[in-house]
Design an enzyme around this catalytic site. Structure first.
Site, PDB file in Angstrom:
ATOM      1  N   GLU A  77      31.574 -33.594-151.048  1.00 55.22           N
ATOM      2  CA  GLU A  77      30.311 -32.870-150.947  1.00 55.22           C
ATOM      3  C   GLU A  77      30.469 -31.354-150.834  1.00 55.22           C
ATOM      4  OE1 GLU A  77      27.273 -33.698-151.203  1.00 55.22           O
ATOM      5  OE2 GLU A  77      27.151 -35.865-150.970  1.00 55.22           O
ATOM      6  N   SER A 337      18.156 -75.027-102.873  1.00 57.96           N
ATOM      7  CA  SER A 337      18.969 -74.859-101.659  1.00 57.96           C
ATOM      8  C   SER A 337      19.919 -73.670-101.728  1.00 57.96           C
ATOM      9  CB  SER A 337      19.795 -76.133-101.421  1.00 57.96           C
ATOM     10  OG  SER A 337      18.960 -77.252-101.234  1.00 57.96           O
TER      11      SER A 337
END
Length: 746
Positions: A77, A337
């Site tokens: 690029e 419990s």
């Protein structure tokens, strides 16, 4: 004079231009851009992600770029990226000449910096915008260094379809993080943003392959790849359809997506352990599903840090079933419990009981609340530690009644239970049997803190910022006895866990909610805490759904995955917690039969280490010397059930029976206020009065307010229908012994 004015005007214009230039670039270039929620493990490995609000896979910006992609991108690029200041005049001139020759725009001459500006502005591409982009690009170069600009580009560049940014593209196209990309893969991603709508893996693949290979050849020519690297890279195929992202800890990812959308969240999860725990949970879930139990959750915590190491919100989430999306770990469920160890430890810490204090295990009815043990039996009297190990409900209710619901509720809240917002009167004594709700996260954290508190050198937990700040269970000796009892948990009517082939000991507890809707198993060692829940997310009960049969096996399988940590020898002795050190306890003589402090008449005693406040505990009330004979004698209500399980029990009957009572009311208690509900036809069923007699063969004659009501023998129960108001019931046996209670009907 005119020259000075012109100079001032020129200076003013220059200053204005400079000011405009300085402030022309927005502080946040990509303000308003939505990002994906990205969740990683403790080492940064991807657990899962969710798309951004606009449906794009756009990961939050990263502050680094792999070298291979960096080289490939710059070469493709903007070869002179390191040398220009936002605009490359040579590239602009070349682009202009090329466009004139072609008679159309074929190149824009944009630098990577200008492309970052274009992506942030999203404006139409024309000459005016090109000039603006060039100006803003030079300003961007003044604000950020080159690496930061590359990161902005890599995080926001389009890669085709709904894939934006290098990290998302790397995962979607190649199924791995950018740091692991090959040269061919890095080159593919470097060329994709050039025209992502026209050329991508799903469109014009040949053109994409040509662009990639040209870039690879260029990289070879410039010395980045040798001959073999180039040959291998050119042979690599292009990716096919986008790949799904990892789905580890799916419910945890969803949680962070809701809590911190658009953020990158680094969790404490260990991805390798996570996969192992998921495999265990999925396997058990498939087995349970055949019996109508469709959901299963599990969590693993590091005891000392509190870190979550594995998080399975619900097993097999891909299986199509109602409730599979529910994160059980954070869903309030009936506790069954599972809270009993906290009550036991609290009573020990306050000196209300000793480790083996005999507790009543007899029928009880408290304002209509009549708890039952799991096996529907009573043993009369049971040591507190055994009641915990066997998870007996009736002794637990007696313990909570002794301790007080408000105090216990405060203990639970201070322990981290966040789902109990109502008053103590709302929960009542049922709180210890599942009358409240808690999450697997909170329960496992609480158990983890019990282990951490025992190991902590700090006995106050008052330091802010400390993980244990405010944790109420601090007495080392109380914690030790609780841990010691929990390692023996094994309900006799369930599986014998001593037969499990496991080298490690675990302090653990099960829980089963009313109606078999929730099954819990939570345990800990000095290193880890593991919590497991099984059931149906939508709340359907299922016979056989108990903590021991379902959640328990899963918990032990997970513990078998865990290895003792290095340095744990400080806390372990022969594979288990070391006993408390001197100074963390007192010693006292304890009656061998009753578990109370030794009384003057107790014939046998053991010297035990006890919590500091145990000294205020009551001495043994059951050993008494009468007629020169010392005997162990329980109250009639406890004795009636106790002697059925203890044939060796021989109470002494004194010659002088003046202070001897052979009878005791089991229900109701003296002074009780009772409400009698009406039945569907408007009638009342009355009250069943229950009496224990040391000699069940005797006849007992009942009187309500001095009026004869009937007689009983063997089983001393009678149903009466008193009117509203205050009443008295009197029972008289054949020997003339009598007992009375007063009560009120509301």
């Amino acid at each position: 004079m005119g020259g000075k004015v012109q100079t001032r005007i020129a200076c003013g214009l220059i200053a204005a231009i400079l000011i405009v230039y300085l402030f022309c670039l927005p502080r946040n270039l990509f303000k308003g851009t939505g990002y994906s929620t990205v969740v990683t493990d403790r080492n940064g490995e991807l657990l899962g992600a969710r798309t951004a609000p606009d449906g794009q896979w756009r990961f939050p910006p990263s502050d680094s770029i792999p070298l291979k992609f960096q080289i490939a991108l710059i070469e493709f690029e903007d070869r002179y990226f390191a040398f220009h200041h936002g605009v490359n005049p040579v590239a602009v001139i070349k682009a202009a000449i090329g466009n004139i020759k072609a008679g159309r725009i074929i190149s824009g001459g944009s630098t990577l910096t200008m492309q970052v500006i274009r992506m942030s502005r999203r404006k139409p591409r024309n000459m005016a915008q090109k000039i603006i982009e060039a100006i803003l690009a030079t300003r961007l170069e003044l604000r950020y260094n080159k690496m930061e600009i590359l990161c902005l580009y890599a995080s926001h560049a389009p890669f085709g379809g709904n894939v934006v940014g290098l990290e998302a593209a790397s995962w979607r196209y190649f199924g791995r993080p950018p740091a692991e990309l090959s040269w061919a893969e890095a080159a593919t991603l470097a060329v994709l943003p050039n025209s992502p709508s026209d050329i991508h893996p799903g469109k014009n693949r040949n053109r994409l392959l040509e662009k990639r290979n040209r870039l690879l050849t260029t990289l070879h020519r410039r010395g980045y790849l040798d001959d073999l690297d180039l040959e291998l890279a050119l042979e690599e195929p292009l990716p096919d359809e986008p790949l799904p992202l990892p789905q580890e800890a799916r419910h945890l990812t969803e949680y962070h997506c809701k809590q911190t959308p658009g953020q990158r969240v680094r969790t404490t999860v260990d991805i390798h352990l996570q996969r192992q725990v998921e495999a265990v949970a999925d396997q058990w879930n498939l087995e349970f599903s055949m019996t109508g139990i469709h959901d299963l959750a599990a969590i693993v915590m590091d005891v000392r840090s509190g870190d979550i190491l594995a998080y399975v919100g619900n097993a097999n989430p891909d299986m199509t079933r109602p409730g599979s999306d529910v994160d059980i770990i954070r869903s309030p469920r009936s506790t069954g419990s599972i809270l009993k160890p906290v009550l036991y430890c609290s009573l020990l810490q306050e000196g209300e009981i000793l480790p083996n204090t005999l507790l009543p295990d007899i029928p009880v009815n408290i304002n209509g609340f009549s708890p039952q043990n799991f096996n529907r039996q009573f043993v009369g009297a049971v040591p507190a530690s055994e009641a915990l190990v066997r998870s007996l409900n009736v002794p637990a209710v007696h313990m909570l009644r002794k301790y007080g619901v408000p105090k216990f509720l405060d203990i639970l809240r201070r322990s981290g239970i966040s789902t109990l917002p109502k008053s103590a009167s709302h929960y009542g004594l049922s709180l210890i049997l599942g009358g409240g709700e808690a999450t697997l996260m909170d329960i496992t954290t609480m158990y983890s803190k019990m282990s951490a508190s025992y190991q902590s050198p700090d006995t106050t937990h008052t330091r802010k910022g400390d993980r244990l700040h405010g944790f109420p269970l601090t007495d080392k000796c109380a914690l030790w006895w609780t841990i010691d009892a929990l390692k023996e948990v094994n309900r006799p009517d369930e599986i014998d866990w001593h037969l499990i082939n496991s080298v490690k000991k675990v302090a653990w507890k099960t829980g089963t909610s009313f109606g078999f809707r929730d099954a819990w198993a939570v345990g800990f060692t000095a290193d880890y805490a593991v919590g497991v829940w099984a059931g149906n997310a939508q709340g359907q009960g299922m016979p056989g759904l108990t903590g021991a049969r379902t959640a328990g096996p899963v918990m032990f399988d997970i513990f078998n995955l865990l290895r003792q940590k290095e340095g744990s020898g400080e806390y372990y002795a022969d594979g288990w917690f070391k006993e408390p050190v001197y100074g963390d306890y007192i010693t006292a003589e304890v009656c061998s039969e009753s578990g109370h402090l030794k009384g003057v008449d107790c014939p046998h005693a053991d010297t035990l280490m006890l919590p500091r406040k145990a000294i205020k505990s009551s001495p043994c009330p059951y050993h008494k010397t009468v007629d020169g004979i010392c005997s162990f004698t329980l109250p009639p209500s406890m004795e009636w059930y106790y002697r059925q399980h203890h044939p060796e029990y021989k109470p002494y009957i004194p010659e002088n029976k003046q202070d001897y009572s052979p009878m005791e009311f089991i229900y109701p208690e003296s002074g009780a206020e009772i409400y009698i509900p009406r039945q569907l036809d408007g009638s009342t069923a009355g009250i069943t009065f229950n009496l224990a007699h040391r000699n069940p063969d005797t006849k007992v004659f009942w009187h309500l307010d001095n009026e004869y009501a009937g007689q009983t023998q063997f089983l001393h129960q009678i149903r009466l229908i008193p009117s509203k108001g205050k009443h008295t019931v009197t029972a008289v046996d054949e020997s003339g012994n009598s007992i009375s209670i007063a009560f009120t009907i509301g």
